[in-house]
Design a protein around this motif. Structure first.
Motif, PDB file in Angstrom:
ATOM      1  N   SER A   1       0.758  -1.324  -0.077  1.00 53.45           N
ATOM      2  CA  SER A   1       0.167   0.024   0.004  1.00 53.45           C
ATOM      3  C   SER A   1       0.726   1.258  -0.036  1.00 53.45           C
ATOM      4  CB  SER A   1      -1.040   0.050   1.144  1.00 53.45           C
ATOM      5  OG  SER A   1      -0.228   0.067   2.608  1.00 53.45           O
ATOM      6  N   ARG A   2       1.981   1.050   0.422  1.00 55.62           N
ATOM      7  CA  ARG A   2       2.829   2.265   0.271  1.00 55.62           C
ATOM      8  C   ARG A   2       3.274   2.735  -0.812  1.00 55.62           C
ATOM      9  NH1 ARG A   2       7.286   3.333   3.868  1.00 55.62           N
ATOM     10  NH2 ARG A   2       6.215   2.010   5.359  1.00 55.62           N
ATOM     11  N   TYR A   3       3.209   1.758  -1.921  1.00 45.75           N
ATOM     12  CA  TYR A   3       3.619   2.092  -3.309  1.00 45.75           C
ATOM     13  C   TYR A   3       2.390   2.133  -4.304  1.00 45.75           C
ATOM     14  CZ  TYR A   3       7.840   0.361  -1.354  1.00 45.75           C
ATOM     15  OH  TYR A   3       9.024   0.225  -0.249  1.00 45.75           O
ATOM     16  N   LEU A   4       1.361   1.224  -4.177  1.00 40.95           N
ATOM     17  CA  LEU A   4       0.230   1.187  -4.906  1.00 40.95           C
ATOM     18  C   LEU A   4      -1.098   1.061  -4.308  1.00 40.95           C
ATOM     19  CD1 LEU A   4       1.992  -2.044  -7.094  1.00 40.95           C
ATOM     20  CD2 LEU A   4       1.679   0.422  -7.778  1.00 40.95           C
ATOM     21  N   PRO A   5      -1.246   2.263  -3.491  1.00 43.96           N
ATOM     22  CA  PRO A   5      -2.451   2.114  -2.593  1.00 43.96           C
ATOM     23  C   PRO A   5      -3.842   1.988  -3.490  1.00 43.96           C
ATOM     24  CG  PRO A   5      -1.771   4.331  -2.968  1.00 43.96           C
ATOM     25  CD  PRO A   5      -0.585   3.415  -3.463  1.00 43.96           C
TER      26      PRO A   5
ATOM     27  N   GLY B   1      -3.619  -3.493 -15.193  1.00 45.06           N
ATOM     28  CA  GLY B   1      -4.478  -2.856 -14.409  1.00 45.06           C
ATOM     29  C   GLY B   1      -6.066  -3.807 -14.111  1.00 45.06           C
ATOM     30  N   GLU B   2      -6.420  -3.992 -15.308  1.00 43.89           N
ATOM     31  CA  GLU B   2      -7.840  -4.620 -15.327  1.00 43.89           C
ATOM     32  C   GLU B   2      -7.535  -6.105 -14.959  1.00 43.89           C
ATOM     33  OE1 GLU B   2      -9.531  -4.474 -19.196  1.00 43.89           O
ATOM     34  OE2 GLU B   2      -9.772  -2.372 -18.945  1.00 43.89           O
ATOM     35  N   LEU B   3      -6.388  -6.895 -15.262  1.00 42.97           N
ATOM     36  CA  LEU B   3      -5.966  -8.117 -14.826  1.00 42.97           C
ATOM     37  C   LEU B   3      -5.982  -8.283 -13.373  1.00 42.97           C
ATOM     38  CD1 LEU B   3      -3.811  -9.333 -17.646  1.00 42.97           C
ATOM     39  CD2 LEU B   3      -6.106  -9.885 -17.488  1.00 42.97           C
ATOM     40  N   ILE B   4      -5.273  -7.260 -12.702  1.00 41.28           N
ATOM     41  CA  ILE B   4      -4.939  -7.247 -11.249  1.00 41.28           C
ATOM     42  C   ILE B   4      -6.254  -7.275 -10.482  1.00 41.28           C
ATOM     43  CG2 ILE B   4      -3.970  -6.013  -9.426  1.00 41.28           C
ATOM     44  CD1 ILE B   4      -1.484  -5.138 -11.502  1.00 41.28           C
ATOM     45  N   GLU B   5      -7.044  -6.440 -11.217  1.00 39.93           N
ATOM     46  CA  GLU B   5      -8.243  -6.022 -10.412  1.00 39.93           C
ATOM     47  C   GLU B   5      -9.109  -7.472 -10.267  1.00 39.93           C
ATOM     48  OE1 GLU B   5     -12.379  -3.204 -10.552  1.00 39.93           O
ATOM     49  OE2 GLU B   5     -11.066  -3.123 -12.251  1.00 39.93           O
ATOM     50  N   MET B   6      -9.082  -8.118 -11.388  1.00 41.52           N
ATOM     51  CA  MET B   6      -9.888  -9.510 -11.377  1.00 41.52           C
ATOM     52  C   MET B   6      -9.332 -10.345 -10.329  1.00 41.52           C
ATOM     53  SD  MET B   6      -9.766 -10.396 -15.131  1.00 41.52           S
ATOM     54  CE  MET B   6     -10.229  -9.342 -16.652  1.00 41.52           C
TER      55      MET B   6
ATOM     56  N   THR C   1      -1.124 -12.948 -10.308  1.00 42.48           N
ATOM     57  CA  THR C   1      -1.392 -11.772  -9.872  1.00 42.48           C
ATOM     58  C   THR C   1      -0.413 -10.918  -9.221  1.00 42.48           C
ATOM     59  OG1 THR C   1      -3.721 -12.389  -9.639  1.00 42.48           O
ATOM     60  CG2 THR C   1      -3.201 -10.377  -8.652  1.00 42.48           C
ATOM     61  N   ASN C   2       0.332 -11.690  -8.295  1.00 40.21           N
ATOM     62  CA  ASN C   2       1.272 -10.978  -7.527  1.00 40.21           C
ATOM     63  C   ASN C   2       2.528 -10.554  -8.414  1.00 40.21           C
ATOM     64  OD1 ASN C   2       0.552 -12.187  -4.711  1.00 40.21           O
ATOM     65  ND2 ASN C   2       1.119 -14.126  -5.550  1.00 40.21           N
ATOM     66  N   TYR C   3       2.867 -11.258  -9.727  1.00 41.33           N
ATOM     67  CA  TYR C   3       3.745 -10.694 -10.347  1.00 41.33           C
ATOM     68  C   TYR C   3       3.433  -9.796 -11.374  1.00 41.33           C
ATOM     69  CZ  TYR C   3       7.572 -13.682  -8.605  1.00 41.33           C
ATOM     70  OH  TYR C   3       8.386 -14.135  -7.853  1.00 41.33           O
ATOM     71  N   LEU C   4       2.372  -9.602 -11.903  1.00 41.81           N
ATOM     72  CA  LEU C   4       1.576  -8.224 -12.328  1.00 41.81           C
ATOM     73  C   LEU C   4       1.665  -7.181 -11.362  1.00 41.81           C
ATOM     74  CD1 LEU C   4      -1.287  -9.316 -14.625  1.00 41.81           C
ATOM     75  CD2 LEU C   4       1.005  -9.506 -15.026  1.00 41.81           C
ATOM     76  N   LEU C   5       1.383  -7.380 -10.317  1.00 44.65           N
ATOM     77  CA  LEU C   5       1.708  -6.156  -9.183  1.00 44.65           C
ATOM     78  C   LEU C   5       2.920  -5.805  -9.201  1.00 44.65           C
ATOM     79  CD1 LEU C   5      -0.926  -7.476  -6.404  1.00 44.65           C
ATOM     80  CD2 LEU C   5      -0.960  -5.076  -7.330  1.00 44.65           C
ATOM     81  N   LEU C   6       4.069  -6.546  -9.152  1.00 43.34           N
ATOM     82  CA  LEU C   6       5.559  -6.385  -9.013  1.00 43.34           C
ATOM     83  C   LEU C   6       5.763  -5.573 -10.235  1.00 43.34           C
ATOM     84  CD1 LEU C   6       6.742  -9.821  -7.747  1.00 43.34           C
ATOM     85  CD2 LEU C   6       6.733  -7.662  -6.586  1.00 43.34           C
ATOM     86  N   GLY C   7       5.273  -5.809 -11.435  1.00 37.27           N
ATOM     87  CA  GLY C   7       5.486  -5.095 -12.662  1.00 37.27           C
ATOM     88  C   GLY C   7       5.155  -3.532 -12.604  1.00 37.27           C
ATOM     89  N   GLU C   8       3.862  -3.577 -11.951  1.00 37.26           N
ATOM     90  CA  GLU C   8       3.314  -2.073 -11.515  1.00 37.26           C
ATOM     91  C   GLU C   8       4.275  -1.288 -10.376  1.00 37.26           C
ATOM     92  OE1 GLU C   8       0.473  -0.741 -13.169  1.00 37.26           O
ATOM     93  OE2 GLU C   8       1.190  -2.436 -14.555  1.00 37.26           O
ATOM     94  N   LEU C   9       4.848  -2.312  -9.623  1.00 35.22           N
ATOM     95  CA  LEU C   9       5.348  -1.540  -8.394  1.00 35.22           C
ATOM     96  C   LEU C   9       6.972  -0.881  -9.108  1.00 35.22           C
ATOM     97  CD1 LEU C   9       6.614  -1.132  -5.618  1.00 35.22           C
ATOM     98  CD2 LEU C   9       7.350  -3.563  -5.537  1.00 35.22           C
ATOM     99  N   LEU C  10       7.509  -1.711  -9.919  1.00 35.87           N
ATOM    100  CA  LEU C  10       8.973  -1.457 -10.714  1.00 35.87           C
ATOM    101  C   LEU C  10       8.367  -0.124 -11.548  1.00 35.87           C
ATOM    102  CD1 LEU C  10      10.079  -4.744 -12.137  1.00 35.87           C
ATOM    103  CD2 LEU C  10      11.302  -3.227 -10.505  1.00 35.87           C
ATOM    104  N   GLU C  11       7.357  -0.114 -12.116  1.00 37.29           N
ATOM    105  CA  GLU C  11       6.918   1.200 -12.920  1.00 37.29           C
ATOM    106  C   GLU C  11       6.680   2.369 -11.936  1.00 37.29           C
ATOM    107  OE1 GLU C  11       3.695   2.979 -15.960  1.00 37.29           O
ATOM    108  OE2 GLU C  11       3.880   0.933 -15.622  1.00 37.29           O
ATOM    109  N   GLN C  12       6.168   2.161 -10.723  1.00 37.69           N
ATOM    110  CA  GLN C  12       5.817   3.225  -9.734  1.00 37.69           C
ATOM    111  C   GLN C  12       7.201   3.915  -9.116  1.00 37.69           C
ATOM    112  OE1 GLN C  12       3.024   4.703  -8.984  1.00 37.69           O
ATOM    113  NE2 GLN C  12       4.186   5.962  -7.303  1.00 37.69           N
ATOM    114  N   VAL C  13       8.154   2.930  -8.943  1.00 37.12           N
ATOM    115  CA  VAL C  13       9.509   3.427  -8.067  1.00 37.12           C
ATOM    116  C   VAL C  13      10.507   3.742  -8.914  1.00 37.12           C
ATOM    117  CG1 VAL C  13       9.061   2.051  -6.080  1.00 37.12           C
ATOM    118  CG2 VAL C  13      10.505   1.134  -7.961  1.00 37.12           C
ATOM    119  N   THR C  14      10.623   3.142 -10.385  1.00 38.78           N
ATOM    120  CA  THR C  14      11.542   3.808 -11.520  1.00 38.78           C
ATOM    121  C   THR C  14      11.096   4.950 -12.426  1.00 38.78           C
ATOM    122  OG1 THR C  14      11.017   2.162 -12.883  1.00 38.78           O
ATOM    123  CG2 THR C  14      12.475   1.316 -11.314  1.00 38.78           C
TER     124      THR C  14
END
Length: 397
Positions: free
Chosen positions: A87-91, A150-155, A175-188
């Protein structure tokens, strides 16, 4: 430890897998400075075009090791906290108390409790785990579908939870690894595929490895035949397929030589630091998509046989394509293998996959490649995730 490489035994073991029913397979085995590459069978059942050991191939969930390594690099730089709540990164993607309870580590080792999104993205797969009630129609319908991560993660996030955050055994979920992809984009500030390409693939000097943006495989490659538990007969070629539905979880294209190079460098501390590698090798029990309890670390899985040391790596599966890459902890013995048929097991009356001669032939090949035809090798599936005891192919890992 293992015996030296025996090319004659390796060639014979490869041919046995082909004769058991795999149209084509190719592999690279390394033992110190000794390198063996081999291939058996055909890349195209219609023309008889042979497979070759240098072909590019979809390697499925082996992608997860690359993504995990990219995240660990950001942990080393202080941009990501391994035990910081997501939640710190992808609330927005995982809101509320749930996001506060799930850490980055839990995403990487599949202990987040988040469900698999796949049955919701591919409607004909919703009957899982009742395989007998599933069908392959969604595969054809979505060959060129461009999915939104994002739509896949929501599923996956809105589906019923499969566990509590941090609880074990965890449950394997893309689902875990799609979130990690979003995490990488958020921080980099960089798309995950670009970051992984620049900081993992290029850093390792992999010339034939990519995260594709198009549905085609460039360069020499095999057709990739999906049997869907005998429901597609004869198996159909799915080598042309848009891989946006798995992205940083399982879309990678590579070669057996590149895979061995990558895992060799990873275990040598040349992709992430030694301390990060130690974190990757801390395992927890996880329920695979075959329903088996496996040991799983941060994008790495161990294989062990008494007296032969521990091998680390990952398996992968795409529609029609399977791969397995394992490297001994000291880096001296390596196996990478690719096959061009998936989900070859037919189903029994209860809907469970039946044993197939391919399963035993592959187990024998692993034994020869990893241990020099001595001792008992674990049975390992050429699927999107590891399984200790049964070579069962299910939906895309």
């Amino acid at each position: 430890m293992e015996n030296p490489l025996d090319p004659a035994e390796l060639n014979a073991a490869m041919e046995n897998v082909h004769r058991a029913g795999i149209p084509g397979l190719f592999a690279e085995v390394r033992d110190g400075d000794q390198v063996w590459r081999g291939a058996a069978g055909v890349a195209d059942v219609a023309t008889g075009r042979p497979v070759t050991a240098d072909m590019r191939h979809r390697v499925g969930s082996i992608t997860k090791t690359f993504t995990a390594a990219a995240v660990l690099q950001q942990v080393e730089s202080g941009q990501i906290g391994l035990d910081t709540p997501i939640s710190r990164y992808l609330p927005r993607l995982i809101p509320g108390e749930r996001g506060d309870a799930i850490t980055v580590r839990m995403l990487i080792n599949h202990t987040s409790g988040l469900a698999e999104y796949l049955p919701y993205a591919y409607p004909s797969l919703k009957a899982f785990p009742a395989l007998a009630n599933t069908g392959p129609q969604s595969l054809d319908d979505n060959r060129f579908t461009r999915f939104d991560a994002g739509e896949l993660i929501e599923m996956g996030v809105t589906a019923p939870a499969v566990g509590t955050p941090g609880g074990t055994p965890g449950v394997y979920s893309n689902t875990n690894y799609l979130l990690l992809g979003e995490l990488l984009e958020q921080v980099t500030g960089t798309k995950a595929d670009k970051y992984i390409t620049q900081n993992v693939i290029e850093r390792a000097g992999l010339r034939d490895t990519e995260l594709p943006t198009e549905p085609y495989v460039d360069g020499p490659h095999s057709q990739m035949y999906e049997a869907w538990f005998g429901m597609i007969d004869p198996p159909r070629d799915y080598s042309v397929f848009d891989m946006s539905w798995v992205g940083p979880a399982a879309s990678l294209i590579s070669t057996v030589a590149d895979l061995n190079r990558f895992f060799g460098m990873l275990l040598a501390g040349e992709i992430v630091s030694r301390s990060s590698l130690a974190q990757m090798q801390r395992t927890v029990p996880v329920i695979s998509q075959e329903g088996k309890i496996i040991d799983y670390g941060l994008g790495l899985h161990p294989m062990q046989a008494p007296g032969h040391g521990t091998f680390w790596g990952h398996g992968g599966s795409a529609w029609g394509a399977g791969a397995l890459a394992m490297t001994r902890a000291d880096g001296k013995r390596q196996l990478s293998i690719a096959v061009n048929l998936q989900r070859w097991n037919s189903l029994d009356s209860s809907g469970k996959p039946k044993p197939h001669p391919i399963d035993d032939a592959l187990a024998a090949l692993y034994q020869v490649a990893m241990y020099g035809n001595s001792g008992d090798a674990p049975r390992e599936a050429v699927t999107g995730h590891p399984t200790r005891s049964e070579a069962i192919r299910r939906s895309r890992r």
